[in-house]
Design a protein around this motif. Structure first.
Motif: not given
Length: 247
Positions: A39-55
């Motif tokens: 779950r933590r790995a999924a959070l990191l992956a989702a955060a990286a994707r969203l941070f890259a897209e939206r800042g």
């Protein structure tokens, strides 16, 4: 990665400091621990994707939890804050970059002359240091293509890290640069052979400049290759980076 570092700020980082909590990981030992790690790995992956897209400022912890399938307050069982999540992403990827780079260099490093004599291996047949450079370039190109979101996040949000995480990232990335400068300094390197024809020997600082310039070329990938298959980008970028590194 990495971003060219400000030498004065890099020198201020404590190379012997214990990494912050974001950098310390242990292998999960139970099914519950494994599920938590996933779950933590999924959070990191989702955060990286969203941070890259939206800042960083355009994303909430709720957005990240929803994207990772972790609802509401459950997010806080894995991360203390959005800033801590950013730190976990960048420290984790810096650790993986350093570990991978060291492994590549160790696998391609020529045996010392004494070892070659004992083993009965000639210098001509030993693996050349230029092979280290080619392997490091190949490794970093593969990394850049696989971690495009994280590269975008570091380019934009490195200064948003908490001080401990920022120091950890810089310490890890400076150590990664040293892997490359050590390879460039090898007496068997093609680049070293070229420099032997010039009157001035290359200093460690100059080798660092070449390594960071090579990173800049490779790390531009996430911003320039959208719409082009990685299978076509990788060999071209590898040839260009190795040529620049040894020019």
């Amino acid at each position: 990665m990495t971003r060219p570092l400000d030498p004065s700020r890099a020198a201020a980082a404590d190379d012997t400091a214990t990494p912050p909590a974001a950098a310390r990981t242990t292998a999960p030992s139970t099914a519950r621990d494994r599920a938590k790690a996933e779950r933590r790995a999924a959070l990191l992956a989702a955060a990286a994707r969203l941070f890259a897209e939206r800042g960083f400022d355009g994303v909430t912890l709720g957005d990240i939890g929803e994207a990772a399938g972790v609802s509401g307050p459950a997010v806080y069982r894995h991360v203390a804050s959005k800033q801590a999540l950013l730190g976990a992403i960048l420290v984790d990827v810096s650790e993986r970059l350093l570990t991978g780079g060291r492994a590549v260099a160790a696998a391609h490093r020529p045996a010392p002359a004494a070892d070659r004599r004992v083993a009965g291996v000639s210098r001509r047949s030993a693996r050349p240091a230029s092979g280290i450079l080619a392997a490091l370039v190949d490794f970093h190109v593969a990394f850049a293509l696989a971690e495009a979101d994280v590269i975008r996040v570091q380019d934009r949000d490195l200064d948003r890290l908490a001080p401990d995480d920022r120091r950890a990232v810089r310490r890890l990335q400076n150590a990664y640069v040293e892997v490359w400068t050590d390879a460039l300094a090898s007496p068997d390197s093609h680049a070293r052979d070229r420099r032997a024809q010039t009157p001035d020997a290359e200093s460690p600082a100059e080798r660092r400049v070449r390594a960071l310039a090579c990173f800049g070329l490779i790390n531009s990938t996430p911003h320039s290759v959208r719409g082009v298959p990685a299978s076509r980008v990788r060999p071209t970028l590898t040839r260009m980076a190795l040529a620049a590194l040894t020019a």
